[in-house]
Design a protein around this motif. Structure first.
Motif, PDB file in Angstrom:
ATOM      1  N   ASP A  95       1.714   2.190  -6.930  1.00  0.00           N
ATOM      2  CA  ASP A  95       0.281   1.711  -5.298  1.00  0.00           C
ATOM      3  C   ASP A  95      -0.161   0.955  -5.507  1.00  0.00           C
ATOM      4  N   ASN A  96      -0.956   0.474  -4.475  1.00  0.00           N
ATOM      5  CA  ASN A  96      -1.259  -0.442  -3.911  1.00  0.00           C
ATOM      6  C   ASN A  96      -1.175  -2.397  -5.033  1.00  0.00           C
ATOM      7  N   THR A 137       0.719  -1.121  -0.419  1.00  0.00           N
ATOM      8  CA  THR A 137      -0.132   0.120  -0.227  1.00  0.00           C
ATOM      9  C   THR A 137       0.137   0.984   0.170  1.00  0.00           C
TER      10      THR A 137
END
Length: 328
Positions: free
Chosen positions: A319-320, A36
């Motif tokens: 991201d993520n 994350t």
């Protein structure tokens, strides 16, 4: 071919064989939990006075912004942290120098990772005048510090971690500025400019590794996923899915050179063998599609070429990041 490979007298790496199914699931969870990029820590490193004495901030994405340190002590990953940036401290002939190519950047209520290729200039009047092209890298694995020399830089990273999982895909959010013309700058010669465009790349590789009686590490390729970022994207593409293909994909219509078995001395994956020696992982062939791996590699790179080269200005935001497992 596979029979001859497997008939080699070898000592299987005990660490790899000890990975249970439960541990494999734990490794996937650990990879996903840090993907994350919402928690970062920093360390401030004073570079040597002879090259200007600047204080540089190096980041890793665990902990929180209260986790700060000062000095050039080697980085030690906390338990469960399997990722590594190439934000690193080098100490060459007594001179302390840093490289910072991965940064936290605000996104919504949290953060993402910004990975970039830039030119690092080192100057000391009458002594040093170097320009070095530095690629950004965010990988699963380890990068021991301090770096002691500039020889074979890609061989200094130990790529991947033990894992027997068979994920379906790597999923992540991304945006990018790409396609800058390649620059070759090793610091040892004049900077060379090319008309060839350079692009960031994401790689997932699953291997079944073993070690022979001489300490050489071999592998069969179990799973492969590669994405080259060829489009400029100023807005986020969320939940992008890189499907992992199992078995021999060399004859598939989607196959490209970046998916090939990697035994090039300049770019091959490296690891520590059971004797603690840095060795190249020799990819001997393609595994059967239903084979169980014992190692996983994940790389996000802001340039896709050899060391000390790349499109200066290439920037990849991610991201993520998470691995998706098959439904039971």
């Amino acid at each position: 071919m596979k029979k001859s490979i497997k008939s080699i007298s070898f000592i299987v790496l005990s660490l790899l064989l000890s990975v249970s199914v439960a541990h494999a699931q734990s490794v996937v969870e650990q990879i996903n939990s840090y993907g994350t990029f919402d928690k970062w820590c920093s360390r401030t490193v004073p570079e040597s006075g002879i090259i200007g004495g600047a204080e540089k901030t190096l980041y890793e994405f665990y902990g929180d912004y209260q986790s700060e340190s000062y000095g050039s002590e080697p980085f030690v990953a906390p338990e469960g942290y399997l990722w590594r940036t190439n934000n690193v401290v080098a100490k060459i002939v007594g001179i302390v120098k840093t490289n910072v190519t991965v940064f936290p950047e605000p996104r919504g209520a949290g953060f993402c990772a910004r990975i970039e290729t830039h030119m690092e200039t080192v100057k000391a009047i009458g002594i040093i005048n170097l320009d070095v092209c530095c690629q950004g890298a965010l990988v699963i694995g380890t990068l021991p510090e301090p770096i002691r020399d500039t020889k074979s830089p890609m061989a200094k990273v130990f790529y991947g971690v033990p894992c027997t999982a068979r994920p379906e895909a790597l999923v992540f959010d991304w945006k990018a500025e790409v396609g800058h013309k390649k620059v070759i700058a090793t610091g040892l010669s004049r900077v060379k400019y090319s008309d060839e465009k350079d692009y960031p790349i994401a790689i997932v590789i699953l291997q079944k590794r073993w070690e022979d009686e001489d300490g050489n590490v071999h592998a069969e390729r179990v799973g492969t996923a590669v994405h080259t970022f060829r489009e400029n994207r100023s807005t986020w593409i969320n939940d992008y899915e890189m499907k992992i293909h199992y078995g021999d994909i060399s004859g598939e219509p989607f196959f490209e050179s970046s998916m090939a078995l990697n035994n090039d001395e300049e770019t091959a994956f490296h690891t520590l063998n059971s004797k603690g020696k840095n060795v190249m992982v020799q990819e001997e062939g393609w595994a059967d599609a239903d084979e169980t791996p014992n190692h996983i590699i994940i790389n996000f790179l802001s340039s896709s070429g050899e060391a000390f080269s790349g499109g200066v200005g290439n920037t990849l935001w991610v991201d993520n990041v998470r691995l998706v497992m098959p439904e039971e």
